[in-house]
Design a protein around this motif. Structure first.
Motif, mmCIF file in Angstrom:
data_model
loop_
_atom_site.group_PDB
_atom_site.id
_atom_site.type_symbol
_atom_site.label_atom_id
_atom_site.label_comp_id
_atom_site.label_asym_id
_atom_site.label_seq_id
_atom_site.Cartn_x
_atom_site.Cartn_y
_atom_site.Cartn_z
ATOM 1 N N GLU A 1 -6.712 0.712 11.008
ATOM 2 C CA GLU A 1 -7.488 -0.520 10.838
ATOM 3 C C GLU A 1 -6.635 -1.764 11.047
ATOM 4 O O GLU A 1 -7.120 -2.800 11.524
ATOM 5 N N GLN B 1 -5.940 3.343 7.230
ATOM 6 C CA GLN B 1 -5.655 1.921 7.059
ATOM 7 C C GLN B 1 -4.650 1.432 8.095
ATOM 8 O O GLN B 1 -4.753 0.299 8.579
ATOM 9 N N HIS C 1 0.787 -1.226 0.000
ATOM 10 C CA HIS C 1 0.000 0.000 0.000
ATOM 11 C C HIS C 1 0.826 1.287 0.000
ATOM 12 O O HIS C 1 0.300 2.343 -0.340
#
Length: 375
Positions: A51, A48, A23
């Motif tokens: 998360e 993210q 990512h």
């Protein structure tokens, strides 16, 4: 303590390596730079990170975090460094969390950090080369304080939600006592922010505080005794920066070794040249010594050992030197093309230069260690 990762830490490393590599690779940094992005990082990616649980590594389980330690935070930071991923992880999830730990301000700011919604910036430096002097004044005003002065090299300061500010409430600029640490909302009146893009395309800010009013609840720890939370912040930040530097050096070394295995001169792989083999072997050894120093500092911090402070300075100095060697050797072994924008190796040199200055460079920490031993 053994100088290697245990099974759980190794699993975290593998998870972080896969996530960050997918990512937020170097190509992600290129896109942000080429777009002249004014934020300096991707907020969606920061969410993210949350998360994945990364933002809560140093936050206790009672506050909703993972309750892990600096070894685990360093595992994530090394992968951030290896991929040159623009992220507020170091300033927010490591340094700011360490400063806020155990304070009344933690309950206010930790939920946002855990959710990937809050970004913290560290307004602690006032001059060149990370000097210890604190000249910004905090004068009592009613039920709170008014902050006046200037700070510089405030990474993410232009987009932060929270500022951790060191100010002087008593004594002279050079004294250890009389410093107070404040948690200041970034939208406070009287604050002027001037963002500046650094060599590695990240953005830091110069900040001017003109009678910025904060209430007494903004104090982290106790008035005139802010050195304790400030020292926690610095130990965490220096160790975290060392881990990220280790990743930068490791990423540069990996790319250089791959290049030696592929590049040919006069029909011969340059990796077969003995002179380059010797230089690569020397670089590997220096990086491994630095890796051991970083892991030792992380372990001592997690154990609350009295020798942790010195170990942190050793780690910051050694990773600064080893990573500088790595990026310089990388550019040289790539040859002239290493200086071009076409190859990623130049990005590693730029990031290493900025990280080496954060929280004190190798000379700063060598001097600090010498003074600590009476020299």
């Amino acid at each position: 303590m053994p100088l290697f990762l245990n099974d759980e830490q190794t699993m975290l490393r593998d998870t972080a390596r896969d996530f960050v590599g997918e990512h937020a690779p170097v190509a992600h940094l290129r896109r942000l730079r080429d777009a002249d992005d004014a934020t300096g990082f991707d907020r969606a990616l920061w969410k993210q990170f949350a998360e994945m649980g990364f933002t809560g590594i140093l936050i206790g389980e009672e506050a909703g975090g993972l309750g892990l330690g600096h070894v685990e935070a360093g595992v994530v930071l090394e992968e951030i460094g290896r991929n040159l991923s623009p992220s507020p992880f170091l300033t927010t999830a490591v340094a700011a969390v360490a400063a806020l730990e155990g304070s009344a301000q933690a309950a206010r700011w930790f939920p946002g950090i855990l959710a990937g919604e809050t970004v913290a910036a560290l307004a602690i430096d006032e001059g060149a080369k990370h000097r210890a002097a604190v000249g910004m004044r905090a004068e009592r005003a009613g039920n709170g304080f008014r902050l006046s002065g200037a700070k510089q090299f405030v990474t993410h300061g232009h987009v932060a939600d929270l500022l951790i500010v060191a100010a002087r409430t008593a004594g002279s600029d050079e004294e250890d006592a009389g410093v107070t640490l404040f948690a200041v909302p970034a939208d406070a009146n009287g604050l002027t922010v001037t963002p500046e893009r650094l060599a590695d395309s990240s953005i830091a800010a110069r900040m001017t505080f003109a009678d910025v009013a904060v209430d007494a609840d903004a104090v982290i720890g106790e008035v005139d005794a802010g050195r304790a939370p400030l020292d926690r912040l610095l130990r965490a930040g220096r160790t975290g920066a060392s881990a990220e530097l280790l990743g930068v050096g490791g990423g540069a070394m990996d790319r250089t070794v791959d290049y030696l295995k592929q590049r040919k001169q006069f029909g011969t792989l340059i990796g077969s040249f003995q002179a380059l083999q010797h230089r690569a072997a020397h670089l590997y050894a220096e990086m491994e010594v630095a890796r051991a120093a970083v892991l030792k500092a992380q372990q001592l911090l997690d154990a609350g050992d009295a020798n942790a402070d010195a170990a942190v300075s050793v780690a910051k100095a050694m990773t600064g030197l080893a990573t500088t060697l790595s990026v310089q050797e990388g550019v040289q072994m790539h040859g002239g093309i290493g200086m071009t924008d076409e190859y990623d190796i130049g990005f590693f040199m730029k990031r290493a230069r900025v990280l080496a200055e954060m929280f004190g460079d190798a000379n700063f920490h060598a001097d600090r260690l010498a003074r600590g031993r009476g020299y």
